[in-house]
Motif scaffolding. Structure first.
Motif, PDB file in Angstrom:
ATOM      1  N   UNK A  57     -43.766 104.583 -43.542  1.00  0.00           N
ATOM      2  CA  UNK A  57     -44.701 105.231 -44.471  1.00  0.00           C
ATOM      3  C   UNK A  57     -44.423 104.786 -45.908  1.00  0.00           C
ATOM      4  N   UNK A  58     -43.156 104.684 -46.256  1.00  0.00           N
ATOM      5  CA  UNK A  58     -42.795 104.224 -47.592  1.00  0.00           C
ATOM      6  C   UNK A  58     -43.272 102.791 -47.805  1.00  0.00           C
ATOM      7  N   UNK A  59     -43.101 101.948 -46.781  1.00  0.00           N
ATOM      8  CA  UNK A  59     -43.559 100.558 -46.875  1.00  0.00           C
ATOM      9  C   UNK A  59     -45.064 100.490 -47.092  1.00  0.00           C
ATOM     10  N   UNK A  60     -45.809 101.340 -46.404  1.00  0.00           N
ATOM     11  CA  UNK A  60     -47.267 101.368 -46.579  1.00  0.00           C
ATOM     12  C   UNK A  60     -47.647 101.758 -48.003  1.00  0.00           C
ATOM     13  N   UNK A  61     -46.916 102.724 -48.586  1.00  0.00           N
ATOM     14  CA  UNK A  61     -47.196 103.125 -49.962  1.00  0.00           C
ATOM     15  C   UNK A  61     -46.950 101.991 -50.942  1.00  0.00           C
ATOM     16  N   UNK A  62     -45.819 101.296 -50.792  1.00  0.00           N
ATOM     17  CA  UNK A  62     -45.509 100.196 -51.699  1.00  0.00           C
ATOM     18  C   UNK A  62     -46.451  99.013 -51.483  1.00  0.00           C
ATOM     19  N   UNK A  63     -46.986  98.876 -50.257  1.00  0.00           N
ATOM     20  CA  UNK A  63     -47.978  97.825 -50.005  1.00  0.00           C
ATOM     21  C   UNK A  63     -49.201  98.015 -50.895  1.00  0.00           C
ATOM     22  N   UNK A  64     -49.578  99.269 -51.132  1.00  0.00           N
ATOM     23  CA  UNK A  64     -50.711  99.534 -52.031  1.00  0.00           C
ATOM     24  C   UNK A  64     -50.424  99.021 -53.440  1.00  0.00           C
ATOM     25  N   UNK A  65     -49.170  99.178 -53.884  1.00  0.00           N
ATOM     26  CA  UNK A  65     -48.801  98.685 -55.211  1.00  0.00           C
ATOM     27  C   UNK A  65     -48.927  97.169 -55.273  1.00  0.00           C
ATOM     28  N   UNK A  66     -48.453  96.475 -54.256  1.00  0.00           N
ATOM     29  CA  UNK A  66     -48.508  95.016 -54.265  1.00  0.00           C
ATOM     30  C   UNK A  66     -49.944  94.497 -54.201  1.00  0.00           C
ATOM     31  N   UNK A  67     -50.800  95.158 -53.446  1.00  0.00           N
ATOM     32  CA  UNK A  67     -52.208  94.760 -53.406  1.00  0.00           C
ATOM     33  C   UNK A  67     -52.863  94.979 -54.763  1.00  0.00           C
ATOM     34  N   UNK A  68     -52.535  96.100 -55.413  1.00  0.00           N
ATOM     35  CA  UNK A  68     -53.089  96.370 -56.737  1.00  0.00           C
ATOM     36  C   UNK A  68     -52.632  95.333 -57.752  1.00  0.00           C
ATOM     37  N   UNK A  69     -51.378  94.915 -57.670  1.00  0.00           N
ATOM     38  CA  UNK A  69     -50.887  93.845 -58.547  1.00  0.00           C
ATOM     39  C   UNK A  69     -51.701  92.574 -58.318  1.00  0.00           C
ATOM     40  N   UNK A  70     -52.010  92.266 -57.058  1.00  0.00           N
ATOM     41  CA  UNK A  70     -52.830  91.088 -56.766  1.00  0.00           C
ATOM     42  C   UNK A  70     -54.211  91.200 -57.416  1.00  0.00           C
ATOM     43  N   UNK A  94     -47.044  96.846 -69.249  1.00  0.00           N
ATOM     44  CA  UNK A  94     -46.057  97.228 -68.240  1.00  0.00           C
ATOM     45  C   UNK A  94     -45.993  98.729 -68.035  1.00  0.00           C
ATOM     46  N   UNK A  95     -46.020  99.493 -69.134  1.00  0.00           N
ATOM     47  CA  UNK A  95     -45.963 100.955 -69.030  1.00  0.00           C
ATOM     48  C   UNK A  95     -47.204 101.504 -68.325  1.00  0.00           C
ATOM     49  N   UNK A  96     -48.377 100.995 -68.705  1.00  0.00           N
ATOM     50  CA  UNK A  96     -49.616 101.461 -68.076  1.00  0.00           C
ATOM     51  C   UNK A  96     -49.645 101.063 -66.608  1.00  0.00           C
ATOM     52  N   UNK A  97     -49.273  99.820 -66.324  1.00  0.00           N
ATOM     53  CA  UNK A  97     -49.271  99.357 -64.941  1.00  0.00           C
ATOM     54  C   UNK A  97     -48.327 100.154 -64.063  1.00  0.00           C
ATOM     55  N   UNK A  98     -47.138 100.451 -64.568  1.00  0.00           N
ATOM     56  CA  UNK A  98     -46.174 101.211 -63.776  1.00  0.00           C
ATOM     57  C   UNK A  98     -46.687 102.604 -63.465  1.00  0.00           C
ATOM     58  N   UNK A  99     -47.302 103.259 -64.466  1.00  0.00           N
ATOM     59  CA  UNK A  99     -47.841 104.599 -64.249  1.00  0.00           C
ATOM     60  C   UNK A  99     -48.936 104.596 -63.193  1.00  0.00           C
ATOM     61  N   UNK A 100     -49.851 103.632 -63.280  1.00  0.00           N
ATOM     62  CA  UNK A 100     -50.948 103.549 -62.315  1.00  0.00           C
ATOM     63  C   UNK A 100     -50.427 103.218 -60.918  1.00  0.00           C
ATOM     64  N   UNK A 101     -49.504 102.288 -60.843  1.00  0.00           N
ATOM     65  CA  UNK A 101     -48.989 101.863 -59.537  1.00  0.00           C
ATOM     66  C   UNK A 101     -48.183 102.965 -58.856  1.00  0.00           C
ATOM     67  N   UNK A 102     -47.468 103.767 -59.639  1.00  0.00           N
ATOM     68  CA  UNK A 102     -46.759 104.901 -59.045  1.00  0.00           C
ATOM     69  C   UNK A 102     -47.734 105.847 -58.353  1.00  0.00           C
ATOM     70  N   UNK A 103     -48.866 106.104 -58.987  1.00  0.00           N
ATOM     71  CA  UNK A 103     -49.850 107.017 -58.399  1.00  0.00           C
ATOM     72  C   UNK A 103     -50.453 106.436 -57.125  1.00  0.00           C
ATOM     73  N   UNK A 104     -50.688 105.127 -57.122  1.00  0.00           N
ATOM     74  CA  UNK A 104     -51.335 104.497 -55.976  1.00  0.00           C
ATOM     75  C   UNK A 104     -50.384 104.232 -54.816  1.00  0.00           C
TER      76      UNK A 104
END
Length: 477
Positions: free
Chosen positions: A436-449, A416-426
């Motif tokens: 624009x904020x929605x587009x940024x968080x979309x990257x996080x959801x795709x990475x989770x997938x 969880x800690x590693x994933x959160x750090x990586x997803x924040x950057x992406x």
């Protein structure tokens, strides 16, 4: 089950049911307190006079103590006795909650949150150990693990809702004080349900050197990763902290392998394929499912404009679907379908849900933007966590059950800690608009997938339900 039908159950069955309820209640408290303070932070800041920089430690003090001491907490139950250690964890957690609830200044609250983290690090692996050593293998244990998993996942989702309601209708202090009556009831139930521990075997001693290295390493690594959001990788202090954590953990592995006679983390456990592969799967699952609540919360509040209480209410379907699938559907399926097959199906289903979630925009409504994806990925997560937990714990001898529980919990927290750090950057947005904020968080959801697709792939290496690793339980050799 009605009270009249329950009264006709054999005493051993009633006691086991009580142990399941006790373990689940303690696990719910532990997981709940990771997130329950989030929505109350502005009120806490105004009431106690926290500076903006210090306020984050209301959360971090708990998380760091919890993550840093999980391995030690798991091994304590093996050495000193499950009832003793479970009671100690309950008492520390409840007392720290009381002190936090009556805190009169920032230092007092942060100390209390640290104490809660210490108690939680002892309780979390002990709750799982109680189940794996008290409930015989088979459908009964599967149902018990499913219930434990369900309440743990529900605790994470319910934190925002319960924290928001208590803060709005009572006081922020009740997000801590509510643990006191629950913990007291759990202590009384422990004396009634759990038999006395036997005398500690003189040859079983706590691995002090390993405990120090593991605690320093996990705490430093978690702290360094948690600072990436605000400081970024370029900050030397982040790199030094993460580097120190990695070095300490490398020293820990050396001590466990070459120095200590009674290791905190018996490395022989990892010669069992279900343990080794299962913990890798748990790391990836933690990297996907633990950060998702952060990004869902941010999406609801920053993209859709929900209040804290509305956000908590919006998470109700996630909680209910996950609990239904985890507690009712998955145990039945595990009697008919191979565990690793369920993990693969669940991971791919959850991945599809997060791809759908990534399509959310500032103009999305609740049904299509939140509820639809929630149904899909909550069902997927409910299918996979219990089989993973079963795989990690099923081939471990009772004398190392606590260590195995601590390793599994640590794997999930580290992921969880590693994933959160990586997803924040992406997920860093390219602008300040809601789109624009929605587009940024979309990257996080795709990475989770993508992470969940990796979970599905790695799970194919797990043994099937009928497949033997070719070894006896490690601790018995």
């Amino acid at each position: 089950m009605s009270s009249s039908s329950a009264s006709h159950l054999p005493p051993a069955t009633r006691r086991r049911a009580g142990v399941v309820v006790l373990a689940c209640a303690a696990q719910f408290m532990v997981v709940l307190d990771v997130s329950i303070v989030n929505v109350a932070l502005p009120t806490i800041q105004a009431d106690l006079g926290f500076s903006p920089a210090a306020l984050q430690w209301v959360v971090n003090a708990y998380v760091l103590a919890f993550a840093g001491l999980l391995l030690l907490g798991g091994r304590l139950a093996d050495i000193y006795g499950r009832r003793r250690v479970f009671l100690a964890g309950l008492m520390v957690f409840s007392m720290a909650s009381l002190i936090g609830g009556i805190a009169s200044h920032p230092g007092m609250l942060m100390a209390a949150r640290t104490g809660q983290g210490v108690g939680a690090a002892v309780l979390a692996p002990a709750t799982l150990t109680l189940l794996t050593t008290s409930i015989p293998r088979g459908p009964a244990r599967t149902r018990a693990l499913a219930a434990w998993t369900a309440v743990g996942m529900a605790g994470g989702t319910a934190g925002n809702l319960i924290g928001g309601a208590l803060t709005e209708f009572l006081s922020w202090r009740w997000i801590l004080l509510v643990n006191v009556p629950i913990g007291t009831a759990a202590v009384l139930a422990t004396f009634a349900l759990l038999g006395r521990d036997g005398h500690r075997t003189a040859s079983r001693r706590l691995d002090i050197g390993g405990a120090i290295l593991a605690t320093v390493g996990l705490t430093a690594l978690t702290f360094g990763l948690s600072r990436i959001e605000s400081e970024r990788w370029a900050d030397p202090s982040v790199l030094v902290t993460i580097g120190a954590g990695v070095v300490a953990l490398a020293g820990f592995v050396f001590v466990e392998a070459r120095v200590t006679a009674e290791p905190l983390m018996p490395l022989g456990l990892f010669t069992v394929r279900s343990v080794a592969v299962g913990n890798l799967v748990m790391v990836l699952a933690g990297a996907a499912f633990m950060p998702m609540w952060v990004f869902l919360t941010l999406t609801l509040q920053q993209v859709l404009g929900y209040t804290a209480l509305q956000t908590g209410l919006a998470f109700l379907p996630h909680t209910l679907i996950t609990m239904l699938v985890t507690a009712k559907i998955t145990p039945w399926l595990m009697g008919h379908v191979q565990g690793r097959t369920l993990i693969v199906i669940g991971a791919l289903l959850a991945a599809a849900g997060f791809v759908w979630q990534s399509a959310i925009t500032a103009d999305s409504g609740y049904i299509s933007g939140i509820l639809g994806p929630a149904i899909v990925f909550s069902a997927g997560s409910g299918l996979l966590i219990t089989p993973v937990t079963t795989a990690v714990t099923s081939d471990v001898a009772d004398r190392d059950a606590g260590a195995a529980s601590g390793i599994m919990n640590t794997a999930r927290q580290a992921g969880g800690a590693i994933g959160l750090a990586v997803l924040y950057l992406l997920s860093e947005p390219t602008g300040t608009s809601r789109h624009a904020v929605a587009d940024g968080y979309a990257n996080a959801f795709v990475t989770i997938a993508v992470i969940l697709i990796a979970v599905a792939t790695l799970s194919l290496a797990l043994p099937t339900n009928n497949e033997d690793d070719g070894q006896d339980p490690v601790a018995d050799r």
